[in-house]
Motif scaffolding. Structure first.
Motif, PDB file in Angstrom:
ATOM      1  N   PHE A 170     -10.744   5.582  -4.977  1.00  0.00           N
ATOM      2  CA  PHE A 170     -11.925   5.790  -4.134  1.00  0.00           C
ATOM      3  C   PHE A 170     -12.316   4.416  -3.598  1.00  0.00           C
ATOM      4  CE2 PHE A 170     -12.889   5.974  -8.694  1.00  0.00           C
ATOM      5  CZ  PHE A 170     -13.707   4.863  -8.874  1.00  0.00           C
ATOM      6  N   PRO A 171     -13.043   4.362  -2.453  1.00  0.00           N
ATOM      7  CA  PRO A 171     -13.208   3.062  -1.790  1.00  0.00           C
ATOM      8  C   PRO A 171     -13.805   1.953  -2.656  1.00  0.00           C
ATOM      9  CG  PRO A 171     -13.841   4.828  -0.295  1.00  0.00           C
ATOM     10  CD  PRO A 171     -13.582   5.474  -1.632  1.00  0.00           C
ATOM     11  N   THR A 172     -14.696   2.306  -3.618  1.00  0.00           N
ATOM     12  CA  THR A 172     -15.278   1.239  -4.441  1.00  0.00           C
ATOM     13  C   THR A 172     -14.416   0.930  -5.665  1.00  0.00           C
ATOM     14  OG1 THR A 172     -16.680   2.879  -5.525  1.00  0.00           O
ATOM     15  CG2 THR A 172     -17.665   1.642  -3.708  1.00  0.00           C
ATOM     16  N   GLY A 173     -13.181   1.450  -5.686  1.00  0.00           N
ATOM     17  CA  GLY A 173     -12.273   1.175  -6.798  1.00  0.00           C
ATOM     18  C   GLY A 173     -11.460  -0.101  -6.616  1.00  0.00           C
ATOM     19  N   GLU A 174     -11.957  -1.026  -5.787  1.00  0.00           N
ATOM     20  CA  GLU A 174     -11.211  -2.273  -5.545  1.00  0.00           C
ATOM     21  C   GLU A 174     -11.162  -3.130  -6.813  1.00  0.00           C
ATOM     22  OE1 GLU A 174     -12.911  -4.507  -2.321  1.00  0.00           O
ATOM     23  OE2 GLU A 174     -12.525  -2.937  -0.842  1.00  0.00           O
ATOM     24  N   PRO A 175      -9.955  -3.596  -7.183  1.00  0.00           N
ATOM     25  CA  PRO A 175      -9.886  -4.567  -8.276  1.00  0.00           C
ATOM     26  C   PRO A 175     -10.380  -5.939  -7.799  1.00  0.00           C
ATOM     27  CG  PRO A 175      -7.693  -3.737  -7.642  1.00  0.00           C
ATOM     28  CD  PRO A 175      -8.652  -3.286  -6.594  1.00  0.00           C
ATOM     29  N   GLY A 176     -10.885  -6.748  -8.739  1.00  0.00           N
ATOM     30  CA  GLY A 176     -11.333  -8.099  -8.390  1.00  0.00           C
ATOM     31  C   GLY A 176     -10.208  -8.960  -7.858  1.00  0.00           C
ATOM     32  N   LYS A 177      -9.030  -8.812  -8.461  1.00  0.00           N
ATOM     33  CA  LYS A 177      -7.843  -9.487  -7.920  1.00  0.00           C
ATOM     34  C   LYS A 177      -6.583  -8.735  -8.312  1.00  0.00           C
ATOM     35  CE  LYS A 177      -7.337 -12.787 -11.671  1.00  0.00           C
ATOM     36  NZ  LYS A 177      -7.822 -13.928 -12.329  1.00  0.00           N
ATOM     37  N   VAL A 178      -5.540  -8.964  -7.549  1.00  0.00           N
ATOM     38  CA  VAL A 178      -4.264  -8.305  -7.826  1.00  0.00           C
ATOM     39  C   VAL A 178      -3.147  -9.343  -7.709  1.00  0.00           C
ATOM     40  CG1 VAL A 178      -2.586  -6.580  -7.032  1.00  0.00           C
ATOM     41  CG2 VAL A 178      -5.023  -6.022  -7.023  1.00  0.00           C
ATOM     42  N   ALA A 179      -2.289  -9.366  -8.731  1.00  0.00           N
ATOM     43  CA  ALA A 179      -1.047 -10.142  -8.649  1.00  0.00           C
ATOM     44  C   ALA A 179       0.089  -9.150  -8.415  1.00  0.00           C
ATOM     45  CB  ALA A 179      -0.830 -10.919  -9.935  1.00  0.00           C
ATOM     46  N   LEU A 180       1.002  -9.532  -7.544  1.00  0.00           N
ATOM     47  CA  LEU A 180       2.133  -8.659  -7.216  1.00  0.00           C
ATOM     48  C   LEU A 180       3.440  -9.387  -7.501  1.00  0.00           C
ATOM     49  CD1 LEU A 180       0.783  -7.416  -3.802  1.00  0.00           C
ATOM     50  CD2 LEU A 180       1.406  -5.890  -5.670  1.00  0.00           C
ATOM     51  N   VAL A 213      -3.788 -11.756  -4.508  1.00  0.00           N
ATOM     52  CA  VAL A 213      -4.801 -11.437  -3.507  1.00  0.00           C
ATOM     53  C   VAL A 213      -6.115 -11.137  -4.213  1.00  0.00           C
ATOM     54  CG1 VAL A 213      -4.049  -9.004  -3.427  1.00  0.00           C
ATOM     55  CG2 VAL A 213      -5.329  -9.965  -1.497  1.00  0.00           C
ATOM     56  N   LYS A 214      -7.227 -11.575  -3.587  1.00  0.00           N
ATOM     57  CA  LYS A 214      -8.554 -11.310  -4.141  1.00  0.00           C
ATOM     58  C   LYS A 214      -9.172 -10.090  -3.443  1.00  0.00           C
ATOM     59  CE  LYS A 214      -9.574 -15.536  -3.280  1.00  0.00           C
ATOM     60  NZ  LYS A 214     -10.142 -16.823  -2.954  1.00  0.00           N
ATOM     61  N   HIS A 215      -9.892  -9.282  -4.196  1.00  0.00           N
ATOM     62  CA  HIS A 215     -10.648  -8.121  -3.667  1.00  0.00           C
ATOM     63  C   HIS A 215      -9.869  -7.294  -2.642  1.00  0.00           C
ATOM     64  CE1 HIS A 215     -14.335  -9.779  -5.395  1.00  0.00           C
ATOM     65  NE2 HIS A 215     -14.080 -10.922  -4.814  1.00  0.00           N
ATOM     66  N   PRO A 216      -8.652  -6.871  -2.922  1.00  0.00           N
ATOM     67  CA  PRO A 216      -7.979  -6.061  -1.902  1.00  0.00           C
ATOM     68  C   PRO A 216      -8.592  -4.658  -1.817  1.00  0.00           C
ATOM     69  CG  PRO A 216      -6.690  -6.067  -3.900  1.00  0.00           C
ATOM     70  CD  PRO A 216      -7.844  -7.008  -4.145  1.00  0.00           C
ATOM     71  N   ASN A 217      -8.631  -4.128  -0.632  1.00  0.00           N
ATOM     72  CA  ASN A 217      -8.929  -2.723  -0.428  1.00  0.00           C
ATOM     73  C   ASN A 217      -7.934  -1.911  -1.260  1.00  0.00           C
ATOM     74  OD1 ASN A 217     -10.383  -0.768   0.857  1.00  0.00           O
ATOM     75  ND2 ASN A 217     -10.012  -1.631   2.880  1.00  0.00           N
ATOM     76  N   THR A 218      -8.360  -0.776  -1.816  1.00  0.00           N
ATOM     77  CA  THR A 218      -7.450  -0.019  -2.705  1.00  0.00           C
ATOM     78  C   THR A 218      -6.150   0.358  -1.997  1.00  0.00           C
ATOM     79  OG1 THR A 218      -8.596   2.001  -2.077  1.00  0.00           O
ATOM     80  CG2 THR A 218      -9.293   0.954  -4.123  1.00  0.00           C
ATOM     81  N   TYR A 219      -6.246   0.791  -0.734  1.00  0.00           N
ATOM     82  CA  TYR A 219      -5.021   1.230  -0.054  1.00  0.00           C
ATOM     83  C   TYR A 219      -4.316   0.081   0.667  1.00  0.00           C
ATOM     84  CZ  TYR A 219      -8.048   1.631   4.130  1.00  0.00           C
ATOM     85  OH  TYR A 219      -8.923   1.383   5.167  1.00  0.00           O
ATOM     86  N   ALA A 220      -4.804  -1.161   0.436  1.00  0.00           N
ATOM     87  CA  ALA A 220      -4.155  -2.321   1.065  1.00  0.00           C
ATOM     88  C   ALA A 220      -2.854  -2.689   0.380  1.00  0.00           C
ATOM     89  CB  ALA A 220      -5.090  -3.528   1.018  1.00  0.00           C
ATOM     90  N   ILE A 221      -2.757  -2.338  -0.918  1.00  0.00           N
ATOM     91  CA  ILE A 221      -1.558  -2.720  -1.678  1.00  0.00           C
ATOM     92  C   ILE A 221      -0.397  -1.853  -1.179  1.00  0.00           C
ATOM     93  CG2 ILE A 221      -0.522  -2.841  -3.977  1.00  0.00           C
ATOM     94  CD1 ILE A 221      -2.878  -4.816  -3.489  1.00  0.00           C
ATOM     95  N   SER A 222       0.634  -2.531  -0.666  1.00  0.00           N
ATOM     96  CA  SER A 222       1.731  -1.783  -0.053  1.00  0.00           C
ATOM     97  C   SER A 222       3.022  -2.557  -0.270  1.00  0.00           C
ATOM     98  CB  SER A 222       1.471  -1.624   1.451  1.00  0.00           C
ATOM     99  OG  SER A 222       1.415  -2.899   2.051  1.00  0.00           O
ATOM    100  N   LEU A 223       4.108  -1.886  -0.021  1.00  0.00           N
ATOM    101  CA  LEU A 223       5.419  -2.544  -0.103  1.00  0.00           C
ATOM    102  C   LEU A 223       5.996  -2.659   1.297  1.00  0.00           C
ATOM    103  CD1 LEU A 223       6.864  -0.569  -3.142  1.00  0.00           C
ATOM    104  CD2 LEU A 223       6.019  -2.931  -3.163  1.00  0.00           C
ATOM    105  N   THR A 224       6.520  -3.832   1.638  1.00  0.00           N
ATOM    106  CA  THR A 224       7.290  -3.979   2.877  1.00  0.00           C
ATOM    107  C   THR A 224       8.502  -4.838   2.535  1.00  0.00           C
ATOM    108  OG1 THR A 224       5.702  -5.720   3.459  1.00  0.00           O
ATOM    109  CG2 THR A 224       5.563  -3.668   4.698  1.00  0.00           C
ATOM    110  N   VAL A 225       9.661  -4.272   2.773  1.00  0.00           N
ATOM    111  CA  VAL A 225      10.908  -4.917   2.353  1.00  0.00           C
ATOM    112  C   VAL A 225      11.925  -4.792   3.475  1.00  0.00           C
ATOM    113  CG1 VAL A 225      12.778  -4.883   0.649  1.00  0.00           C
ATOM    114  CG2 VAL A 225      10.447  -4.296  -0.068  1.00  0.00           C
TER     115      VAL A 225
END
Ligand code: ZN
Length: 559
Positions: A170-180, A213-225
């Motif tokens: 849900f939109p407010t489910g953003e993590p504070g940061k994400v490592a990929l 990345v800091k504060h990414p939108n939940t649906y911002a995390i994506s794969l591009t290869v």
């Protein structure tokens, strides 16, 4: 040969494997157990296996309890497992977690008190859902470059992050940061969100791409290869900072890629001059070429518009997705009901950019195209928690494209009504929570329509709720009735439910332009009997047009 045949037989087709209702839904009322979680960070490892169209993943999710916690409820497509779960380093028995419908419930070994931290390590993977027509639906796109090498992307705005990784969908489910950490076959690259943290070469020749990345939108995390090539540059901002810019594109397209990259700096200039600082200047501007049209993935915007040229002289798709860094990623609407703040603003930023580049004629031309697509079937805002589908899809009762085109025209009218300075100050409050944003004095925030209305009141000192009640909360547009009799012109607003609508209007009498106040929704002015009279000659005000309705009715008729 035999292996290849066997693989081809088992590769998932478009739309496979199927998704549950739960996984297709994104947003809506928040599950009470999920509401107890503050999502501090996610460390996500993906292995991308193009030959099998599969993913293997490990997610380390860290939460703080906002209320006593006896379980973790996490969204994850059941096609992706999980196969193992560990809580704070201790492996759980298989019967301690279950994911029957795409909502993973993990029974915690003890109760976590308010303020305590808990970390779940979730081993997941399998065959992720393959999109049918991304980005209009979601999932993986397993495509090939013209020379037959893997070209892979994912989207998840509609169905949500849970089709790719274990998350709070849900939109407010953003993590504070994400490592990929994205592992890909030899020769391929995996550009992703945020800052590049280096590439590792594994003993088997594959490479692992690390990002943060800091504060990414939940649906911002994506794969591009893909076997990408990259153009890099640096942008010297009017706010004093220097922003690295990257464009990853397919080999063989250097010329078109250079031309698109040349649009980055002037587009940044437009947004920074009118709205404010690029929100992620300490990370990067990133764009990557994808086998689908596009998506606003934070600091790694997906671009798939095939370098199509347009009479306005800029690439609308790039400009649109890039603007979402402000309207969507820096400011995220907490409820899908308020997503006109993303899409309406972004749609308006297209003619606004035309105005900035070329002047009023371009602005008017671009706005006119949008005007003819406004449908007015359903109000844009319904003042309740809704899912993504209930907004974007007409057949699920949503306003659909009206959040774009009608949203844009509402902003066009508002800008005229309150004036340029106040309009951009309201916009800055909405995006940054302040009118004097500078790099370092703001962080990503959540917004809402009600808050936006309060910002308009704060900046103008006047109450414009009547404006938003008619335009956003009613489907039908206000209609201006004109009656001329002798030396008098009478104007009258008709509104749905007779709502008050004290909207002024420009009137041209002969060669004289006047702004006619209509505090009670009506006005009578003197006009010489032989004078040519034009009402709203610059089309400042969104209102009912029978000509547009007739045109649209004609368009709907089968040939
Ligand atoms: Zn958009």
């Amino acid at each position: 040969m035999l292996v290849a045949v066997a693989n081809a037989a088992t590769l998932p087709k478009k739309g496979e494997p199927p998704l549950t209702e739960q996984t297709q839904r994104s947003g809506g009322p928040i599950d009470p157990d999920q509401a107890k979680l503050r999502f501090d960070s996610a460390d996500l490892s993906f292995e991308v296996l193009p030959d099998k169209a599969q993913l293997k993943g490990l997610a380390l999710l860290s939460f703080t309890a906002k209320a006593p916690l006896d379980k973790l409820v996490i969204d994850l497509d059941r096609n992706l497992g999980p196969s193992a779960v560990t809580i704070d380093g201790k492996p759980l028995a298989k019967d301690a977690y279950a994911n029957p419908e795409g909502r993973l419930t993990i029974k915690l070994p003890r109760i976590y008190a308010t303020g305590q931290h808990v970390t779940a390590a979730i081993t997941f993977g399998g065959t992720p859902h393959v999109a049918v027509k991304a980005p209009w639906d979601d999932g993986m796109v397993w495509s090939k470059t013209p020379d037959g090498r893997p070209w892979i992307a994912s989207t998840s705005e509609g169905y949500g992050c849970d089709i790719l990784w274990p998350c709070l969908d849900f939109p407010t489910g953003e993590p504070g940061k994400v490592a990929l950490h994205i592992t890909v076959p030899k020769g391929l690259k995996a550009p992703a969100n945020g800052v590049f943290k280096g590439m590792d070469t594994l003993p088997d020749g594959r490479t692992r791409w690390n990002w943060e990345v800091k504060h990414p939108n939940t649906y911002a995390i994506s794969l591009t290869v893909a076997p990408y090539e990259v153009i890099e540059g640096r942008y010297k901002s009017r706010f004093g900072n220097t922003i690295p810019m990257f464009y990853w594109y397919l080999p063989g397209e250097q010329q078109q890629a250079k031309a698109l990259f040349a649009e980055f700096a002037p587009t940044l200039d437009f947004y920074e001059a009118n709205v404010g600082p690029y929100p992620f200047g300490d990370e990067k501007v990133g764009v990557v070429e994808t086998p689908h049209l596009g998506m606003e993935h934070q600091t790694i915007n997906a671009y798939g518009n095939a370098y199509k040229k347009a009479p306005e002289g800029f690439d609308w798709l790039f400009q649109h997705e890039f603007g979402h860094e402000w309207f969507g990623n820096q400011m995220t609407a907490a409820n899908w009901d308020d997503y006109w703040l993303h899409e309406g603003y972004e749609q308006y930023m297209q003619p606004a950019y035309g105005l900035w580049r070329e002047g009023y004629a371009r602005y008017a031309t671009m706005l006119d195209k949008q005007r003819n697509q406004i449908l007015n079937y359903v109000p844009i805002v319904r003042d309740r928690e809704v899912t993504e589908e209930e907004v974007y899809e007409l057949d699920k009762g949503g306003p659909g494209q009206d959040i774009y085109n009608k949203g844009s025209w509402i902003l066009h009218t508002l800008r005229w009504l309150i004036g340029d300075k106040d309009f951009w100050d309201v916009t800055r409050l909405e995006i940054y929570g302040r009118t004097d944003p500078k790099p370092g004095n703001f962080t990503p925030r959540y917004g809402s329509t009600r808050e936006y209305q309060a910002f308009v009141k704060q900046v103008t000192g006047k109450d414009y709720d009547w404006f938003f009640d008619v335009y956003l909360r009613r489907a039908a547009l206000p209609e201006l009735i004109e009656a001329r009799s002798g030396d008098k012109l009478t104007l009258l607003w008709l509104t749905p439910d007779n709502l008050p609508f004290p909207m002024p209007i420009d009137v041209m009498v002969g060669d004289k332009l006047m702004k006619v106040a209509m505090p009670d929704g009506t006005a009578t002015i003197d006009v010489p009997g032989d004078a040519r009279v034009l009402v709203d000659p610059f089309a400042r005000v969104l209102r009912r047009s029978r000509a547009v309705e007739d045109y649209q009715a004609g368009q709907r008729k089968p040939n």
